[in-house]
Design an enzyme around this catalytic site. Structure first.
Site, mmCIF file in Angstrom:
data_model
loop_
_atom_site.group_PDB
_atom_site.id
_atom_site.type_symbol
_atom_site.label_atom_id
_atom_site.label_comp_id
_atom_site.label_asym_id
_atom_site.label_seq_id
_atom_site.Cartn_x
_atom_site.Cartn_y
_atom_site.Cartn_z
ATOM 1 N N TRP A 44 -4.346 8.286 8.438
ATOM 2 C CA TRP A 44 -4.699 7.408 7.316
ATOM 3 C C TRP A 44 -3.665 6.292 7.257
ATOM 4 O O TRP A 44 -2.465 6.567 7.311
ATOM 5 C CB TRP A 44 -4.706 8.160 5.979
ATOM 6 C CG TRP A 44 -4.798 7.183 4.840
ATOM 7 C CD1 TRP A 44 -5.877 6.426 4.501
ATOM 8 C CD2 TRP A 44 -3.737 6.785 3.956
ATOM 9 N NE1 TRP A 44 -5.552 5.594 3.458
ATOM 10 C CE2 TRP A 44 -4.257 5.787 3.108
ATOM 11 C CE3 TRP A 44 -2.395 7.158 3.815
ATOM 12 C CZ2 TRP A 44 -3.489 5.172 2.115
ATOM 13 C CZ3 TRP A 44 -1.625 6.553 2.833
ATOM 14 C CH2 TRP A 44 -2.180 5.570 1.987
ATOM 15 N N GLU A 102 -9.292 9.067 8.222
ATOM 16 C CA GLU A 102 -9.610 9.019 6.785
ATOM 17 C C GLU A 102 -9.841 7.578 6.331
ATOM 18 O O GLU A 102 -9.036 6.697 6.620
ATOM 19 C CB GLU A 102 -8.432 9.632 6.009
ATOM 20 C CG GLU A 102 -8.605 9.622 4.501
ATOM 21 C CD GLU A 102 -7.440 10.311 3.780
ATOM 22 O OE1 GLU A 102 -6.395 10.574 4.423
ATOM 23 O OE2 GLU A 102 -7.575 10.570 2.567
ATOM 24 N N LYS A 127 -10.739 4.648 3.203
ATOM 25 C CA LYS A 127 -10.352 4.422 1.803
ATOM 26 C C LYS A 127 -10.954 3.127 1.304
ATOM 27 O O LYS A 127 -11.166 2.201 2.077
ATOM 28 C CB LYS A 127 -8.821 4.371 1.707
ATOM 29 C CG LYS A 127 -8.325 4.429 0.289
ATOM 30 C CD LYS A 127 -6.863 4.804 0.200
ATOM 31 C CE LYS A 127 -6.432 4.804 -1.259
ATOM 32 N NZ LYS A 127 -5.068 5.250 -1.438
ATOM 33 N N ASP A 187 -12.054 11.681 1.784
ATOM 34 C CA ASP A 187 -11.239 12.079 0.637
ATOM 35 C C ASP A 187 -12.058 11.674 -0.577
ATOM 36 O O ASP A 187 -12.448 10.504 -0.697
ATOM 37 C CB ASP A 187 -9.900 11.332 0.706
ATOM 38 C CG ASP A 187 -8.978 11.611 -0.467
ATOM 39 O OD1 ASP A 187 -9.462 11.572 -1.612
ATOM 40 O OD2 ASP A 187 -7.773 11.844 -0.242
ATOM 41 N N HIS A 241 -11.625 8.438 -2.564
ATOM 42 C CA HIS A 241 -11.612 7.165 -1.839
ATOM 43 C C HIS A 241 -12.919 6.396 -1.856
ATOM 44 O O HIS A 241 -13.208 5.646 -0.932
ATOM 45 C CB HIS A 241 -11.192 7.405 -0.389
ATOM 46 C CG HIS A 241 -9.754 7.786 -0.265
ATOM 47 N ND1 HIS A 241 -9.086 7.838 0.933
ATOM 48 C CD2 HIS A 241 -8.842 8.117 -1.210
ATOM 49 C CE1 HIS A 241 -7.834 8.201 0.729
ATOM 50 N NE2 HIS A 241 -7.668 8.388 -0.558
ATOM 51 N N HIS A 258 -10.660 15.811 2.390
ATOM 52 C CA HIS A 258 -9.480 15.905 1.536
ATOM 53 C C HIS A 258 -10.019 16.130 0.141
ATOM 54 O O HIS A 258 -10.727 15.275 -0.401
ATOM 55 C CB HIS A 258 -8.673 14.599 1.550
ATOM 56 C CG HIS A 258 -7.583 14.597 2.571
ATOM 57 N ND1 HIS A 258 -6.672 13.568 2.676
ATOM 58 C CD2 HIS A 258 -7.244 15.520 3.514
ATOM 59 C CE1 HIS A 258 -5.815 13.860 3.663
ATOM 60 N NE2 HIS A 258 -6.145 15.020 4.179
ATOM 61 N N ASP A 290 -8.063 6.346 -7.546
ATOM 62 C CA ASP A 290 -7.645 7.414 -6.633
ATOM 63 C C ASP A 290 -6.356 8.041 -7.153
ATOM 64 O O ASP A 290 -5.312 7.943 -6.528
ATOM 65 C CB ASP A 290 -7.452 6.805 -5.242
ATOM 66 C CG ASP A 290 -7.027 7.825 -4.206
ATOM 67 O OD1 ASP A 290 -7.463 8.983 -4.310
ATOM 68 O OD2 ASP A 290 -6.258 7.451 -3.296
ATOM 69 N N ASP A 339 -5.376 11.104 -7.678
ATOM 70 C CA ASP A 339 -4.884 12.354 -7.101
ATOM 71 C C ASP A 339 -4.438 13.374 -8.138
ATOM 72 O O ASP A 339 -3.370 13.972 -8.029
ATOM 73 C CB ASP A 339 -3.789 12.075 -6.063
ATOM 74 C CG ASP A 339 -4.381 11.544 -4.762
ATOM 75 O OD1 ASP A 339 -5.116 12.295 -4.107
ATOM 76 O OD2 ASP A 339 -4.134 10.374 -4.421
ATOM 77 N N ASP A 355 -5.532 17.551 -1.167
ATOM 78 C CA ASP A 355 -4.687 16.345 -1.147
ATOM 79 C C ASP A 355 -4.599 15.760 -2.549
ATOM 80 O O ASP A 355 -5.499 15.047 -2.975
ATOM 81 C CB ASP A 355 -5.262 15.309 -0.160
ATOM 82 C CG ASP A 355 -4.431 14.027 -0.163
ATOM 83 O OD1 ASP A 355 -3.246 14.082 -0.558
ATOM 84 O OD2 ASP A 355 -4.970 12.966 0.210
HETATM 85 C C1 RNT Z 1 -4.019 8.356 0.484
HETATM 86 C C2 RNT Z 1 -4.687 9.386 1.320
HETATM 87 C C3 RNT Z 1 -3.780 10.217 2.168
HETATM 88 C C4 RNT Z 1 -2.507 10.639 1.456
HETATM 89 C C5 RNT Z 1 -1.656 11.610 2.228
HETATM 90 C C6 RNT Z 1 -0.320 11.785 1.622
HETATM 91 O O1 RNT Z 1 -4.849 7.756 -0.410
HETATM 92 O O2 RNT Z 1 -5.464 10.204 0.520
HETATM 93 O O3 RNT Z 1 -4.477 11.301 2.667
HETATM 94 O O4 RNT Z 1 -2.790 11.181 0.210
HETATM 95 O O5 RNT Z 1 -1.591 11.226 3.532
HETATM 96 ZN ZN ZN Z 2 -6.363 11.898 1.430
#
Ligand code: RNT
Ligand code: ZN
Length: 416
Positions: free
Chosen positions: A183, A224, A226, A257, A260, A284, A292, A294, A324
């Site tokens: 990523w 990945e 985004k 993810d 994203h 993820h 995003d 998290d 994640d």
């Molecule tokens: C970032 C991505 C990625 C990170 C990690 C730490 O938006 O989700 O996967 O969270 O690599």
């Molecule tokens: Zn991620």
């Protein structure tokens, strides 16, 4: 009534509906999830490079964050002791372990810098996954694999190749394939003048990394996508279309993810679309709130819906599951435990559904009955099956697991 008696009643109730709880428990015990190491220390790693960059952020300053390799490992152990099953640990390249502060630069990292992780995993029978770190570094500010400066781009290509070598090492040593996820945050805050150039350079950089020659049985490379990052709101080179097209044409795994995408897009709807075209895909699992962000994964509708897609499409061996998220505002070990157990609860929910029957109702256009049954099953006695699953692993299924976290906070975290 004892927990066992409650389980036996649930087992009978499910059996009457044609659902085998023993089979569900057995399946769930064999699902390994890749638990991210970076929740333990707010994505800081061990290189002391300063602030977290790349358009991602941890917020909060709950006391007790791990700051050393020993502390991160100790915290992961604590979390794992409260999560049933055998899982993998997901390590980022910025978590290399160096003697006397002699940090190797990202293009110079070697398997030896990750030997303590291998020792850690082997001693516990765990698998290891890996991630190149394309952020939190002085050369990452203006782009990594898309950088127009050829020297900087070459540096990051070397980093990618170094990470493939470490991933091979992880796989060989643990005897389990290593998933290596790429990523990059590369993008622009404001309207770019050239969108194609960075993407073409990204494609070329990835081709060079994958061209290093590696054993595809040992290392599963994932890419990945985004939609945007903080400070990178207008353009992200590794968009969904880019990542999907790249992965499918190069035979690597696309990684989604669920933080994203645009807020009304759902990954649960995308899984089947990707399964049509890819032998394997990766996820993820996170929880985005408005962006995003998290947040810690919870047992919410979308998490359940995603796991339903994995289970009812018989794709447990085709979808690589990884967590994640990073929340620094609450106890970090609890954050890991809650997130991992939530994914497992979502999986169990899916395993305890009459999936074939529900598909049949859809195919026969019995949509009223379908809706009724989908709702009725939300109150099925899955909690008793969950408790049994945990009991068989010697772990509390109910809230009493939290007492161990509280004791650990008092005895260990508060002394850091
Ligand atoms: C970032 C991505 C990625 C990170 C990690 C730490 O938006 O989700 O996967 O969270 O690599
Ligand atoms: Zn991620």
């Amino acid at each position: 009534m004892t927990q066992k008696e409650l389980y036996n009643i649930a087992k009978e109730r499910y059996a009457a509906l044609g659902i085998d709880t023993e089979a569900a428990i057995e399946k769930l015990s064999n699902i390994s999830i890749s638990m991210h190491c970076w929740q333990a220390d707010d994505v800081k790693g061990f290189e002391n490079t300063g602030a977290l960059t790349g358009g991602i952020q941890t917020t909060g300053n709950y006391p007790g964050a791990a700051t050393t390799p020993a502390q991160v490992m100790q915290d992961l152990d604590m979390a794992l002791s409260l999560i049933p099953g055998t899982h993998k640990i997901n390590v980022h390249a910025c978590y290399g372990i160096y003697e006397d502060g002699k940090v190797a630069d990202r293009d110079q990292i070697k398997p030896e810098h990750f030997k303590p992780w291998v020792d850690y995993a082997k001693a516990r029978g765990l698998g290891l996954d890996f991630n190149p770190t394309y952020f939190s570094h002085p050369l990452a500010g203006d782009g990594t694999l898309t950088n127009p400066n050829e020297e900087i781009r070459a540096f990051w290509i070397r980093h990618g190749i170094a990470c493939i070598r470490i991933s091979e090492y992880f796989a060989r040593e643990t005897g389990k394939p290593c998933v290596m996820n790429i990523w990059i945050p590369d993008g622009f805050k404001d309207v770019p003048a050239d969108r194609l150039g960075p993407r073409m350079r990204y494609m070329d950089s990835l081709d060079q990394i994958l061209g290093c020659g590696y054993d595809k049985e040992l290392v599963y490379v994932t890419l990945e996508s985004k939609v945007f990052g903080i400070g990178l709101e207008s353009y992200t080179a590794g968009s969904a279309e880019f990542a999907l097209s790249y992965s499918t044409t190069r035979g690597i795994l696309p990684l989604m993810d669920n933080g994203h995408y645009h807020p009304t897009e759902v990954v649960s709807d995308k899984i089947s679309a990707l399964l049509c075209f890819n032998p394997k895909i990766a996820l993820h699992i996170t929880r985005g709130i408005r962006w995003d962000s998290d947040h810690v994964v919870r047992y919410d509708d979308e998490t359940v819906e995603m796991m339903k897609e994995v289970v009812r499409n018989n794709a447990l061996d085709r979808v690589v599951l990884a967590t994640d998220y990073f929340d620094a505002s609450i106890n970090r070990i609890a954050a890991l435990v809650i997130g991992m157990r939530s994914v497992q609860k979502a999986l169990l929910t899916a395993l305890l559904l009459p999936n074939e029957k529900l598909k049949e109702l859809q195919d026969n256009q019995k949509f009223t009955e379908l809706m009724m049954l989908q709702e009725e099953f939300k109150f099925a006695p899955m909690g008793d099956v969950w408790n049994e699953f945990c009991a068989r692993a010697g772990i509390a299924g109910d809230a009493t697991w939290f007492q161990a976290v509280e004791a650990y906070e008092k005895d260990v975290l508060s002394k850091r």
